[in-house]
Design a protein around this motif. Sequence first.
Motif, mmCIF file in Angstrom:
data_model
loop_
_atom_site.group_PDB
_atom_site.id
_atom_site.type_symbol
_atom_site.label_atom_id
_atom_site.label_comp_id
_atom_site.label_asym_id
_atom_site.label_seq_id
_atom_site.Cartn_x
_atom_site.Cartn_y
_atom_site.Cartn_z
ATOM 1 N N CYS A 28 1.352 -0.606 -0.586
ATOM 2 C CA CYS A 28 -0.116 0.114 0.096
ATOM 3 C C CYS A 28 0.920 1.195 -0.206
ATOM 4 O O CYS A 28 2.149 1.325 -0.028
ATOM 5 C CB CYS A 28 -0.928 -0.111 1.603
ATOM 6 S SG CYS A 28 -0.088 0.005 2.522
ATOM 7 N N TYR A 34 -1.640 -0.595 6.867
ATOM 8 C CA TYR A 34 -0.836 -1.911 5.165
ATOM 9 C C TYR A 34 -1.917 -2.695 6.357
ATOM 10 O O TYR A 34 -2.650 -3.692 4.957
ATOM 11 C CB TYR A 34 0.081 -2.376 5.961
ATOM 12 C CG TYR A 34 0.599 -2.520 7.112
ATOM 13 C CD1 TYR A 34 -0.057 -4.022 7.176
ATOM 14 C CD2 TYR A 34 1.046 -1.781 8.300
ATOM 15 C CE1 TYR A 34 0.459 -4.523 7.921
ATOM 16 C CE2 TYR A 34 1.337 -2.673 9.513
ATOM 17 C CZ TYR A 34 1.279 -3.746 9.507
ATOM 18 O OH TYR A 34 1.076 -4.867 10.777
ATOM 19 N N GLU A 36 -5.126 -3.039 6.192
ATOM 20 C CA GLU A 36 -6.832 -2.853 5.717
ATOM 21 C C GLU A 36 -6.505 -3.248 4.292
ATOM 22 O O GLU A 36 -7.735 -3.725 3.115
ATOM 23 C CB GLU A 36 -6.448 -1.891 5.463
ATOM 24 C CG GLU A 36 -7.137 -0.817 6.687
ATOM 25 C CD GLU A 36 -8.184 0.785 7.089
ATOM 26 O OE1 GLU A 36 -8.175 1.359 5.541
ATOM 27 O OE2 GLU A 36 -8.133 1.430 7.445
ATOM 28 N N HIS A 37 -4.732 -2.964 3.671
ATOM 29 C CA HIS A 37 -4.481 -3.579 2.605
ATOM 30 C C HIS A 37 -3.828 -5.031 2.511
ATOM 31 O O HIS A 37 -3.922 -6.078 1.677
ATOM 32 C CB HIS A 37 -3.245 -3.026 2.036
ATOM 33 C CG HIS A 37 -4.043 -1.653 1.303
ATOM 34 N ND1 HIS A 37 -4.710 -0.926 0.299
ATOM 35 C CD2 HIS A 37 -3.914 -0.469 2.394
ATOM 36 C CE1 HIS A 37 -4.957 -0.029 0.801
ATOM 37 N NE2 HIS A 37 -4.647 0.755 2.270
#
Length: 103
Positions: A28, A34, A36-37
């Motif tokens: 990300c 990070y 959330e990715h």
Amino acid sequence: MTTEIHEYLELDPDARTIACRKCGEEICDADANYKEHAAIRTGPITDAGPVFTPPEKIYDRDPDIEFRQFFCPGCAVLLDYEVVPADEPILHDLEIDVESLRE
Ligand SMILES: [Zn+2]
């Protein structure tokens, strides 16, 4: 030059991205969370095994506790995990000051 920011994560201050140190997968932007990715697996607290304190001893209430694991989307290495009430958002515990790294 990349900077190690986590056991399995590195930051490229010029590209402003966070990547996996193990497989090089770009996860990300540097100012994003990070987690959330990452690839996320959510399960009940019992998935965490017996190492954790029972949630009723941590919280006053007896919430639905979730065990969240965050994996690299490229190589599936476990990046981090958190044990939180199910209604809590994903913790943003790695905030990076990109400007300070560029100096
Ligand atoms: Zn990876």
